[in-house]
Design a protein around this motif. Structure first.
Motif, mmCIF file in Angstrom:
data_model
loop_
_atom_site.group_PDB
_atom_site.id
_atom_site.type_symbol
_atom_site.label_atom_id
_atom_site.label_comp_id
_atom_site.label_asym_id
_atom_site.label_seq_id
_atom_site.Cartn_x
_atom_site.Cartn_y
_atom_site.Cartn_z
ATOM 1 N N UNK A 145 19.035 5.386 44.939
ATOM 2 C CA UNK A 145 19.701 4.867 46.127
ATOM 3 C C UNK A 145 19.218 5.666 47.333
ATOM 4 N N UNK A 146 19.272 6.982 47.202
ATOM 5 C CA UNK A 146 18.689 7.922 48.162
ATOM 6 C C UNK A 146 17.949 8.973 47.349
ATOM 7 N N UNK A 147 17.424 9.972 48.014
ATOM 8 C CA UNK A 147 16.694 11.028 47.303
ATOM 9 C C UNK A 147 17.605 11.861 46.408
ATOM 10 N N UNK A 148 18.917 11.827 46.641
ATOM 11 C CA UNK A 148 19.855 12.633 45.853
ATOM 12 C C UNK A 148 20.885 11.803 45.088
ATOM 13 N N UNK A 149 20.822 10.500 45.211
ATOM 14 C CA UNK A 149 21.806 9.623 44.564
ATOM 15 C C UNK A 149 21.110 8.564 43.731
ATOM 16 N N UNK A 150 21.464 8.509 42.453
ATOM 17 C CA UNK A 150 20.938 7.490 41.564
ATOM 18 C C UNK A 150 21.993 6.460 41.216
ATOM 19 N N UNK A 151 21.549 5.310 40.714
ATOM 20 C CA UNK A 151 22.452 4.217 40.349
ATOM 21 C C UNK A 151 22.009 3.593 39.039
ATOM 22 N N UNK A 152 22.959 3.436 38.127
ATOM 23 C CA UNK A 152 22.756 2.616 36.936
ATOM 24 C C UNK A 152 23.569 1.354 37.145
ATOM 25 N N UNK A 153 22.891 0.210 37.231
ATOM 26 C CA UNK A 153 23.558 -1.049 37.515
ATOM 27 C C UNK A 153 24.335 -1.588 36.336
ATOM 28 N N UNK A 154 25.024 -2.694 36.570
ATOM 29 C CA UNK A 154 25.845 -3.277 35.513
ATOM 30 C C UNK A 154 25.012 -3.876 34.393
ATOM 31 N N UNK A 155 23.902 -4.517 34.738
ATOM 32 C CA UNK A 155 23.098 -5.179 33.726
ATOM 33 C C UNK A 155 23.581 -6.587 33.429
ATOM 34 N N UNK A 156 23.135 -7.119 32.300
ATOM 35 C CA UNK A 156 23.380 -8.524 31.978
ATOM 36 C C UNK A 156 24.382 -8.677 30.835
ATOM 37 N N UNK A 157 25.167 -9.737 30.926
ATOM 38 C CA UNK A 157 26.041 -10.093 29.821
ATOM 39 C C UNK A 157 27.344 -9.322 29.785
ATOM 40 N N UNK A 158 28.013 -9.426 28.634
ATOM 41 C CA UNK A 158 29.317 -8.795 28.447
ATOM 42 C C UNK A 158 29.161 -7.280 28.318
ATOM 43 N N UNK A 159 30.294 -6.591 28.412
ATOM 44 C CA UNK A 159 30.325 -5.134 28.263
ATOM 45 C C UNK A 159 30.955 -4.802 26.911
ATOM 46 N N UNK A 160 30.154 -4.628 25.860
ATOM 47 C CA UNK A 160 30.728 -4.303 24.554
ATOM 48 C C UNK A 160 31.531 -3.011 24.608
ATOM 49 N N UNK A 161 32.707 -3.029 24.005
ATOM 50 C CA UNK A 161 33.603 -1.883 24.131
ATOM 51 C C UNK A 161 33.320 -0.789 23.117
ATOM 52 N N UNK A 162 32.730 -1.142 21.977
ATOM 53 C CA UNK A 162 32.561 -0.178 20.887
ATOM 54 C C UNK A 162 31.927 1.141 21.290
ATOM 55 N N UNK A 163 30.758 1.114 21.980
ATOM 56 C CA UNK A 163 30.085 2.370 22.321
ATOM 57 C C UNK A 163 30.575 2.998 23.633
#
Length: 218
Positions: free
Chosen positions: A77-95
């Motif tokens: 996002x900036x030189x000191x801030x990273x982002x992991x986006x939501x991605x695709x599909x459902x959010x499996x709860x197990x892990x």
């Protein structure tokens, strides 16, 4: 340290609070990481929509994903801030428990937008991540409906971020008495904050009022 921001209902400002907290923490020497389970953080940061893999894909692949799999999903996002986006599909709860542990162990502070945590989904990924965080912050407006839903939420928050609107009947004392949880920040909805959010400038020009309001939450 993993800070999870969530709300029992939509429209409270959870994404803006998450983005602002991440920006504030990114000013430290280690930087910071923002993690998106709700899908709106790229827009809050003024980025193009993230079309690639993200949290949902990591959860779907676990436990077979490589140890550095989450780091490969990170974008700057900036030189000191990273982002992991939501991605695709459902959010499996197990892990989701494993994800919470992995994020909490990151040497940088991590702020996750868990979105809405619903009473009818206590085992969902958002609820599991919010419950497993180092700090679990419920983002509320001082309204009766929000308080009632917060009382029914399946996650016990460690603090409240109260988004302040004019004309609300409840104050900090009322919220703390109802939830038995301290209000760690009062976020004022100002014109400067609204402009920064609408223009996608939070990551590069965090309004001073918002920065000060979130000091205790960070």
């Amino acid at each position: 340290m993993l800070i999870a921001c969530w709300s029992p209902k939509g429209g409270t400002g959870t994404t803006v609070v998450t983005a602002a907290l991440a920006c504030r923490l990114a000013t430290g020497h280690r930087g910071a990481l923002a993690v998106d389970l709700a899908g709106d953080l790229p827009a809050a940061f003024g980025l193009a929509e993230v079309d690639g893999a993200g949290v949902a894909d990591w959860l779907a692949a676990a436990p077979d994903v490589a140890a550095d799999g989450l780091a490969r999903l990170e974008r700057p996002v900036t030189s000191t801030l990273g982002l992991v986006g939501r991605g695709r599909g459902a959010l499996p709860a197990g892990p989701a428990d494993a994800l919470a542990g992995l994020l909490a162990a990151d040497p940088r502070p991590v702020v996750a937008d868990c979105g809405v945590v619903r009473p009818d989904d206590p085992a969902g990924a958002a609820a599991v991540l919010a419950a497993g965080a180092t700090r679990s912050l419920v983002v509320l407006r001082a309204c009766f409906l929000g308080l009632r839903r917060a009382l029914d939420a399946p996650v016990r928050a460690s603090g409240v971020v109260l988004v302040v609107d004019e004309g609300r009947a409840f104050d900090v004392d009322d919220v703390e008495a109802a939830l038995q949880v301290p209000v760690v920040a009062r976020v004022r909805v100002t014109e400067a904050v609204a402009r920064a959010v609408d223009a996608g400038l939070l990551a590069h020009r965090l309004p001073r009022t918002l920065d000060r309001d979130l000091r205790r939450a960070a």
